[in-house]
Design a protein around this motif. Structure first.
Motif, short mmCIF file in Angstrom:
data_model
loop_
_atom_site.label_atom_id
_atom_site.label_comp_id
_atom_site.label_asym_id
_atom_site.label_seq_id
_atom_site.Cartn_x
_atom_site.Cartn_y
_atom_site.Cartn_z
N ALA A 150 54.10 39.07 50.72
CA ALA A 150 53.12 39.64 49.80
C ALA A 150 51.79 39.37 50.28
O ALA A 150 51.39 38.39 51.12
CB ALA A 150 53.12 39.17 48.60
N SER A 151 50.85 40.65 50.17
CA SER A 151 49.22 40.29 50.31
C SER A 151 48.86 40.01 49.13
O SER A 151 49.01 40.65 47.85
CB SER A 151 48.62 41.57 51.14
N ALA A 152 47.37 39.32 49.07
CA ALA A 152 46.81 39.28 47.84
C ALA A 152 45.69 38.69 48.03
O ALA A 152 45.24 37.91 49.14
CB ALA A 152 47.65 37.92 46.95
N ARG A 154 46.75 42.18 44.32
CA ARG A 154 47.69 42.43 45.12
C ARG A 154 47.46 43.81 45.89
O ARG A 154 48.26 44.00 46.92
CB ARG A 154 48.96 42.29 44.67
N ASN A 155 46.57 44.44 45.47
CA ASN A 155 46.30 45.79 46.03
C ASN A 155 45.02 45.52 46.87
O ASN A 155 44.50 44.79 46.74
CB ASN A 155 46.25 47.02 45.15
N ILE A 196 52.32 33.32 45.19
CA ILE A 196 52.20 34.42 46.28
C ILE A 196 53.88 34.55 46.93
O ILE A 196 54.12 33.66 47.38
CB ILE A 196 51.09 34.43 47.20
N ARG A 249 42.43 38.30 40.82
CA ARG A 249 43.50 38.16 41.47
C ARG A 249 44.13 39.56 41.68
O ARG A 249 44.50 40.18 40.80
CB ARG A 249 44.51 37.19 40.60
#
Length: 163
Positions: free
Chosen positions: A117-119, A134-135, A113, A132
């Motif tokens: 970043a967001s995940a 990221r949005n 990550i 998985r």
């Protein structure tokens, strides 16, 4: 009490014992004693793990998903799902217990990550990554994915046969 009910209680107790041991390691381990790679093996075959990574608690992806999880805690618990809140800034948590900053950094590295970043990552009971993203992802999508898994289907059949 049925054998399955006793077995479920033992599994839950074993999961919490592993969780408590890992939390103690994260909170009390000195900087040199903490392993670079967080050991998730104690959770294998006992729990599904949901890692919510965000730069900080105010991140929209983090905030939205956390609200849903809190509102639907029983559904999360029914699926043996443990929540890891992994933040760059602020206190990270594992099922509400403090997570050492180095352990949080280790998890970010383990799952690749990038900074800021967001995940969301879902790890199945078999230890494999099942999701998985990221949005933004809603809890309904996560729970539906879990419910479609063969292991969860088997769990639901057993629950229905032993009310």
């Amino acid at each position: 009490m049925s054998t399955i009910s006793r077995s479920c209680k033992r599994k839950r107790a074993s999961s919490f014992a592993g969780l408590a041991a890992l939390a103690v390691l994260f909170v009390f381990a000195g900087q040199e004693a903490l392993p670079m790679d967080v050991d998730l093996e104690p959770f294998k075959w006992k729990n599904r793990l949901l890692f919510v990574f965000a730069p900080e608690r105010s991140d929209p992806l983090f905030d939205s998903l956390q609200r849903e999880i809190l509102a639907r805690k029983q559904e999360v618990d029914d699926r043996d799902l443990l929540i890891f809140e992994v933040l760059e800034l602020g206190a990270s948590k594992m099922e509400g217990a403090p997570l050492d900053p180095q352990a949080a950094a280790s998890l970010r590295k383990r799952f690749d990550i990038p900074p800021k970043a967001s995940a969301v990552i879902l790890v199945g009971k078999d230890g494999g990554i099942k999701l998985r993203r990221r949005n933004p992802v809603g809890l309904d999508d996560i729970l539906s994915l879990i419910d479609s898994m063969p292991m969860r289907q088997d769990e639901m059949r057993r629950q229905n046969n032993n009310p």
